[in-house]
Design an enzyme around this catalytic site. Structure first.
Site, short mmCIF file in Angstrom:
data_model
loop_
_atom_site.label_atom_id
_atom_site.label_comp_id
_atom_site.label_asym_id
_atom_site.label_seq_id
_atom_site.Cartn_x
_atom_site.Cartn_y
_atom_site.Cartn_z
N ARG A 197 0.83 -1.22 0.00
CA ARG A 197 0.00 0.00 0.00
C ARG A 197 0.86 1.26 0.00
O ARG A 197 0.45 2.28 -0.55
CB ARG A 197 -0.95 0.00 1.21
CG ARG A 197 -2.17 -0.87 0.99
CD ARG A 197 -3.14 -0.77 2.13
NE ARG A 197 -4.36 -1.52 1.82
CZ ARG A 197 -5.30 -1.82 2.70
NH1 ARG A 197 -5.17 -1.46 3.97
NH2 ARG A 197 -6.38 -2.48 2.33
N LYS A 230 -17.52 -17.58 4.96
CA LYS A 230 -18.97 -17.53 5.19
C LYS A 230 -19.78 -16.98 4.03
O LYS A 230 -19.46 -15.93 3.49
CB LYS A 230 -19.24 -16.65 6.42
CG LYS A 230 -18.79 -17.29 7.70
CD LYS A 230 -19.23 -16.42 8.85
CE LYS A 230 -18.98 -17.16 10.15
NZ LYS A 230 -19.29 -16.30 11.29
N GLY A 249 -7.96 -8.55 1.33
CA GLY A 249 -6.81 -8.77 2.21
C GLY A 249 -6.29 -10.20 2.16
O GLY A 249 -5.10 -10.44 1.92
N GLY A 265 -12.22 -4.55 2.03
CA GLY A 265 -13.67 -4.33 2.14
C GLY A 265 -14.22 -3.50 1.00
O GLY A 265 -15.31 -3.76 0.49
C1 3PG Z 1 -8.75 -1.80 4.87
O1 3PG Z 1 -7.68 -2.26 5.32
O2 3PG Z 1 -9.55 -2.49 4.23
C2 3PG Z 1 -9.01 -0.32 5.03
O3 3PG Z 1 -7.94 0.31 5.61
C3 3PG Z 1 -10.28 -0.08 5.80
O4 3PG Z 1 -10.12 -0.50 7.14
P1 3PG Z 1 -11.40 -0.70 8.06
O5 3PG Z 1 -12.07 -1.96 7.62
O6 3PG Z 1 -10.88 -0.77 9.47
O7 3PG Z 1 -12.31 0.49 7.84
#
Ligand code: 3PG
Length: 410
Positions: free
Chosen positions: A36, A198, A355, A378
């Protein structure tokens, strides 16, 4: 998509509030994955070459609106500086108030300061307008380069955009260009591989993909929920009993939309989810009652491979098995190799995100094997669900070219 790029705004000599995502994997105060940070370099180079004063804003982890020393962004200073070839990066011990203002005021043209974790203030996550306005007062222009945070309607994502002219950074621009293409001009057939634990956490995703994909391959523990719904005995495997009707509905919906769902036909069945636990390959009709499915089997990989060979575009999110526990990473690694090989032969354009998926690709040594790797977790999922991300919507609105009480630059 219409939004301002860096070239569209006169940035020279201005103070830029650059929203980044420095929520990076760390261990013992050291960054363990620099992706990142490295992906921010095009924007940072562009801004510093134009003698901008660059104010880096980011959250780190989830401190819950209070100061948590172990979640300080201070250790990131060295990592960002190293990525910039040793260029100095200053640090501000708060992101608002006198400390922030002082740190910004001391910046010279072309210098960079990183301000402390935005989420040390509860107002960040509630999207508080006065907090956003105070952040905005630190700069002249807001550049959002954090696509991976754009699913959050937080003060530093959507709020600042209400007070300053806005532009997308290079990384944001790249992510939007590639990810918009998935649903607009992707070459067909287009297939998605979705894994993970899930069904419940990816329900909207699966529903949307049955409407937009030609082929949908489902792996990971979520495949067990489908297999169970179809009447297969899944032994002690992780599955969601209460989602039988939902799983069957998704299968029916896919059939109606002519989206072919491909489920595993064999699994790696283990006695426990422990490294090197005794395991066997089992057909989905013969999963031992005392065992759990921890990975897809070789026949499934072959089936997935045949389906992927038909695709001109492949989207991947979620590992196929318990990839953190060797040897149950075999299916995920095999899949990554298949997609990388189709990509190398230019038979498919491949996009991966999330991730766990990126961690799996890193583990397989294949991060370079895909056409595009999103930095988002996310946000990537919500994008694939077809949602409008608040941070992207704020970019489209373009922000407001007015603000009172700017920092004065010393
Ligand atoms: C991530 O790593 O997906 C972003 O930094 C968002 O983080 P968060 O899910 O804690 O909002």
């Amino acid at each position: 998509m219409k939004f301002s790029h860096l070239e569209d705004i006169d940035l020279a000599g201005k103070t830029i509030l650059l929203r980044t995502d420095l929520n990076v994997p760390m261990q013992g105060g050291k960054v363990t994955d620099h992706t990142r940070i490295l992906r921010l370099l095009p924007t940072l180079d562009y801004l510093t070459q134009r003698q901008c004063r660059v104010v880096l804003l980011s959250h780190f982890d989830r401190p819950g609106g209070k100061f948590v020393p172990s979640l300080s962004l201070a250790p990131l200073v060295d990592a960002v500086s190293a990525a910039l070839g040793g260029r100095e990066v200053k640090f501000g011990v708060d992101c608002i108030g006198p400390a922030a203002r002082d740190a910004v005021n001391k910046l010279q043209p072309g210098e960079i300061v990183l301000l402390e974790n935005l989420r040390f203030h509860p107002e960040e996550e509630t999207g508080d307008a006065p907090f956003a306005r105070e952040l905005a007062s630190l700069g002249d222009i807001f550049v959002n380069d954090a696509f991976s945070c754009s699913h959050r309607a937080h003060a530093s994502i959507t709020g600042i955009a209400q007070y300053l002219p806005v532009a997308a950074g290079r990384l944001m621009q790249e992510e939007l260009q590639v990810l918009t293409g998935i649903f607009s001009d992707a070459q067909k057939p287009i297939g998605a591989v979705i894994g993970g634990a899930k069904v419940s956490s990816k329900l909207e995703l699966l529903e949307h993909l049955t409407q937009t994909m030609d082929i949908l391959i489902i792996g990971g523990a979520m495949a067990n929920t489908f297999l169970h719904a179809q009447g297969h005995a899944v032994g002690k495997s992780l599955y969601e009993k209460g989602l039988k009707a939902t799983a069957l509905k998704i299968l029916r919906q896919a059939e109606k939309n002519e989206c072919r769902i491909v489920l595993p036909i064999d699994v790696v069945a283990a006695s426990a989810l422990q490294p090197q636990a005794p395991c066997t390959i089992a057909d989905i009709d013969a999963i031992p009652a005392e065992s759990m499915a921890v990975d897809v089997g070789p026949a499934s990989i072959q089936l997935f491979s045949q389906a992927l060979a038909e695709c001109k575009t492949i989207v991947w999110n979620g590992p196929l098995g318990a990839f953190e526990t060797s040897p149950f990473d075999a299916g995920t690694i095999a899949l990554a190799r298949i997609i990388a090989s189709l990509t190398a032969k230019q038979r498919a354009h491949s996009i991966a995100g999330g991730g766990d998926t990126v961690a799996a690709l890193t583990h397989a040594g294949l991060t370079q094997g895909f056409s595009y790797l999103s930095t988002a977790g996310g946000a990537f999922l919500e994008w694939l669900e077809g949602k409008t991300l608040p941070g992207v919507a704020a970019l489209m609105q373009g922000g407001h070219p007015h603000i009172g009480g700017k920092a004065t630059h010393g």
